[in-house]
Design a protein around this motif. Structure first.
Motif, PDB file in Angstrom:
ATOM      1  N   PRO A 141      37.747  35.893   7.971  1.00 54.66           N
ATOM      2  CA  PRO A 141      36.375  36.421   8.037  1.00 54.66           C
ATOM      3  C   PRO A 141      36.315  37.883   8.468  1.00 54.66           C
ATOM      4  O   PRO A 141      35.456  38.639   8.006  1.00 54.66           O
ATOM      5  CB  PRO A 141      35.689  35.499   9.045  1.00 54.66           C
ATOM      6  CG  PRO A 141      36.511  34.257   9.063  1.00 54.66           C
ATOM      7  CD  PRO A 141      37.915  34.678   8.778  1.00 54.66           C
ATOM      8  N   SER A 142      37.228  38.303   9.329  1.00 53.23           N
ATOM      9  CA  SER A 142      37.195  39.681   9.802  1.00 53.23           C
ATOM     10  C   SER A 142      37.452  40.665   8.671  1.00 53.23           C
ATOM     11  O   SER A 142      36.794  41.711   8.563  1.00 53.23           O
ATOM     12  CB  SER A 142      38.236  39.870  10.915  1.00 53.23           C
ATOM     13  OG  SER A 142      39.524  39.496  10.459  1.00 53.23           O
ATOM     14  N   MET A 145      34.376  40.642   6.241  1.00 57.25           N
ATOM     15  CA  MET A 145      33.271  41.427   6.787  1.00 57.25           C
ATOM     16  C   MET A 145      33.594  42.918   6.779  1.00 57.25           C
ATOM     17  O   MET A 145      32.718  43.751   6.530  1.00 57.25           O
ATOM     18  CB  MET A 145      32.953  40.964   8.206  1.00 57.25           C
ATOM     19  CG  MET A 145      32.416  39.547   8.286  1.00 57.25           C
ATOM     20  SD  MET A 145      32.121  39.016   9.980  1.00 57.25           S
ATOM     21  CE  MET A 145      30.771  40.084  10.438  1.00 57.25           C
ATOM     22  N   ARG A 150      28.324  40.325   3.186  1.00 56.88           N
ATOM     23  CA  ARG A 150      27.383  39.728   4.140  1.00 56.88           C
ATOM     24  C   ARG A 150      27.638  38.226   4.194  1.00 56.88           C
ATOM     25  O   ARG A 150      27.245  37.484   3.295  1.00 56.88           O
ATOM     26  CB  ARG A 150      25.948  40.002   3.699  1.00 56.88           C
ATOM     27  CG  ARG A 150      25.616  41.471   3.498  1.00 56.88           C
ATOM     28  CD  ARG A 150      25.630  42.229   4.819  1.00 56.88           C
ATOM     29  NE  ARG A 150      25.078  43.581   4.668  1.00 56.88           N
ATOM     30  CZ  ARG A 150      25.803  44.654   4.447  1.00 56.88           C
ATOM     31  NH1 ARG A 150      27.112  44.546   4.334  1.00 56.88           N
ATOM     32  NH2 ARG A 150      25.240  45.844   4.326  1.00 56.88           N
ATOM     33  N   ILE A 151      28.327  37.790   5.233  1.00 56.42           N
ATOM     34  CA  ILE A 151      28.706  36.378   5.331  1.00 56.42           C
ATOM     35  C   ILE A 151      28.228  35.762   6.645  1.00 56.42           C
ATOM     36  O   ILE A 151      28.780  34.763   7.104  1.00 56.42           O
ATOM     37  CB  ILE A 151      30.236  36.216   5.216  1.00 56.42           C
ATOM     38  CG1 ILE A 151      30.956  37.026   6.296  1.00 56.42           C
ATOM     39  CG2 ILE A 151      30.714  36.631   3.825  1.00 56.42           C
ATOM     40  CD1 ILE A 151      32.436  36.767   6.370  1.00 56.42           C
ATOM     41  N   SER A 152      27.197  36.350   7.253  1.00 54.60           N
ATOM     42  CA  SER A 152      26.727  35.824   8.537  1.00 54.60           C
ATOM     43  C   SER A 152      26.120  34.430   8.398  1.00 54.60           C
ATOM     44  O   SER A 152      26.110  33.663   9.362  1.00 54.60           O
ATOM     45  CB  SER A 152      25.704  36.792   9.150  1.00 54.60           C
ATOM     46  OG  SER A 152      24.619  37.003   8.253  1.00 54.60           O
ATOM     47  N   ASN A 153      25.589  34.095   7.206  1.00 50.13           N
ATOM     48  CA  ASN A 153      24.993  32.779   6.995  1.00 50.13           C
ATOM     49  C   ASN A 153      25.941  31.787   6.340  1.00 50.13           C
ATOM     50  O   ASN A 153      25.558  30.652   6.070  1.00 50.13           O
ATOM     51  CB  ASN A 153      23.738  32.916   6.123  1.00 50.13           C
ATOM     52  CG  ASN A 153      22.671  33.762   6.795  1.00 50.13           C
ATOM     53  OD1 ASN A 153      22.535  33.727   8.022  1.00 50.13           O
ATOM     54  ND2 ASN A 153      21.923  34.531   6.019  1.00 50.13           N
ATOM     55  N   THR A 185      22.945  35.999   0.371  1.00 48.51           N
ATOM     56  CA  THR A 185      22.709  37.248   1.096  1.00 48.51           C
ATOM     57  C   THR A 185      23.577  38.368   0.555  1.00 48.51           C
ATOM     58  O   THR A 185      23.142  39.523   0.441  1.00 48.51           O
ATOM     59  CB  THR A 185      22.980  37.050   2.593  1.00 48.51           C
ATOM     60  OG1 THR A 185      22.245  35.921   3.064  1.00 48.51           O
ATOM     61  CG2 THR A 185      22.574  38.275   3.388  1.00 48.51           C
ATOM     62  N   ASP A 186      24.805  38.025   0.196  1.00 53.20           N
ATOM     63  CA  ASP A 186      25.707  39.032  -0.350  1.00 53.20           C
ATOM     64  C   ASP A 186      25.276  39.459  -1.753  1.00 53.20           C
ATOM     65  O   ASP A 186      25.450  40.619  -2.135  1.00 53.20           O
ATOM     66  CB  ASP A 186      27.129  38.477  -0.382  1.00 53.20           C
ATOM     67  CG  ASP A 186      28.172  39.574  -0.537  1.00 53.20           C
ATOM     68  OD1 ASP A 186      28.055  40.594   0.165  1.00 53.20           O
ATOM     69  OD2 ASP A 186      29.082  39.408  -1.355  1.00 53.20           O
ATOM     70  N   LYS A 189      22.462  41.857  -1.302  1.00 53.44           N
ATOM     71  CA  LYS A 189      23.000  43.161  -0.877  1.00 53.44           C
ATOM     72  C   LYS A 189      23.491  43.956  -2.080  1.00 53.44           C
ATOM     73  O   LYS A 189      23.249  45.164  -2.193  1.00 53.44           O
ATOM     74  CB  LYS A 189      24.136  42.937   0.123  1.00 53.44           C
ATOM     75  CG  LYS A 189      24.731  44.210   0.710  1.00 53.44           C
ATOM     76  CD  LYS A 189      25.941  44.739  -0.020  1.00 53.44           C
ATOM     77  CE  LYS A 189      27.061  43.732  -0.029  1.00 53.44           C
ATOM     78  NZ  LYS A 189      28.277  44.286  -0.663  1.00 53.44           N
TER      79      LYS A 189
END
Length: 370
Positions: A141-142, A145, A150-153, A185-186, A189
């Protein structure tokens, strides 16, 4: 270690709930090599170039650009350079230099040729190494990101959805599926970054640019390509045709990938594991890390290693104080043994001079008293 989880959750594409769990393919444990990814990507990107050069006639006139003049050199003896000069008279252009790369309206230096080496060959094993490294990076994930996705969800990375998503045929259903698993979300974006390209490309059928969105990897196309292909920033790829240009665009690893369950389960057959060779690629085995545990400090300080080492030896170093032989007679004698004799003679001479001075003073006092 790229990914330490043994199991990955499969999410339902309708409501995002957990369906089941699948084993993590070992390709996600491959070593991450940014240098290999950058090298292979740089060379792969050159293989889609089209040849270009300045316009050339195959006849006697040769190069067209910069040679569309009737120009001849004036030769020597005219006190001017021997560059070809435009013929004729009655105009400013007559007599001006032509053809040379230093001349106004002249040709370029070293005109480009279509037989330039446009394409590059890349070793097969290097290409495979770069692909496995990019896949391993997509499970962190790091790094995903850091690449700007956008992978917060998103509930989990890598993101795996059920196999029913491969049979989606409508784009509105594809949007709902991405929303259910938090991946839309991505896409939004990417849509918000669409803008007109800077430079000449806007005149050459490359008018708009847009950031990359998620990569959807499937095994069988039952309508998934037509459903997802019109979403901004979304790309699709069949699992056996994974391409480094899609896995690491711009040689920046960490692409956000949405896997279908059949595609995710087939990775062990395509790339193999640490115990078995690949089924799809002949004589191919996954690359392995030189160290399974890279925490070197923890290894050295472990009880198993420390118990076999001898105790640490303390070294007490003594530093000799340097003495000045000009001020210390003992040190001077070590350097020059004759210095002792010279010192004795000096002291004797001082005593003799002292006695002589006292005698002279005594005689002077007697004369003053007389």
């Amino acid at each position: 270690m790229a990914a330490a989880r043994p199991l990955v959750t499969v999410h339902n594409h309708t409501d995002g709930s957990s369906e089941s769990q699948v084993a993590m393919p070992e390709v996600f444990l491959a070593p991450i090599r940014p240098d290999v990814i950058n090298f292979v990507h740089t060379n792969m990107a050159k293989n889609k170039r089209q040849a270009y050069s300045v316009k050339v006639h195959n006849g006697p006139s040769g190069i067209v650009a910069g040679h569309q003049h009737s120009a001849h050199s004036w030769g020597t003896g005219r006190a001017v350079s021997r560059i070809p000069r435009v013929s004729g008279g009655g105009t400013h252009r007559a007599g001006q230099g032509a053809f040379g790369n230093m001349c106004r309206s002249g040709r370029m230096f070293a005109p480009t040729k279509i037989w330039r080496k446009w394409h590059r060959k890349i070793n097969t094993n290097q290409r495979r190494y770069a692909t496995t490294s990019a896949l391993a990076a997509s499970a962190l994930p790091s790094l995903v990101m850091a690449r700007g996705h956008r992978i917060s969800n998103v509930p989990e990375i890598p993101l795996v959805v059920g196999g029913e998503v491969e049979s989606i045929k409508k784009t509105k259903d594809a949007v709902e599926a991405l929303m259910a698993v938090g991946a839309y979300t991505d896409v939004a974006k990417s849509a918000s970054t669409k803008k007109v390209r800077a430079g000449k490309g806007k005149m050459r059928n490359r008018r708009h640019v847009m950031r990359r969105g998620p990569l959807v990897v499937y095994e069988k196309d039952d309508g998934i390509v037509r459903a997802f292909r019109n979403l901004p920033g979304v790309e699709l790829c069949q699992v056996s045709r994974l391409n480094l240009l899609q896995l690491a665009p711009g040689s920046h690893m960490g692409r956000f990938i949405v896997w279908t369950k059949p595609a995710f389960e087939s990775l062990n057959d395509i790339y193999g594991t640490s115990r078995k060779m690949s089924v799809a690629k002949k004589d191919y085995r996954l690359p392995r890390c030189p160290m399974t545990n890279t925490d070197l400090v923890r290894i050295i300080n472990s009880d198993e290693v420390q118990s076999k080492l001898r105790p640490m030896q303390k070294q007490t170093r003594t530093y000799r104080h340097k003495k000045n032989p000009l001020k210390n007679l003992g040190v001077m004698i070590k350097l020059n043994p004759y210095a002792l004799t010279m010192r004795r003679q000096e002291l004797l001479q001082q005593e003799i001079k002292k006695k002589q001075r006292e005698e002279i003073e005594q005689k002077q006092d007697e004369l003053d008293n007389a």
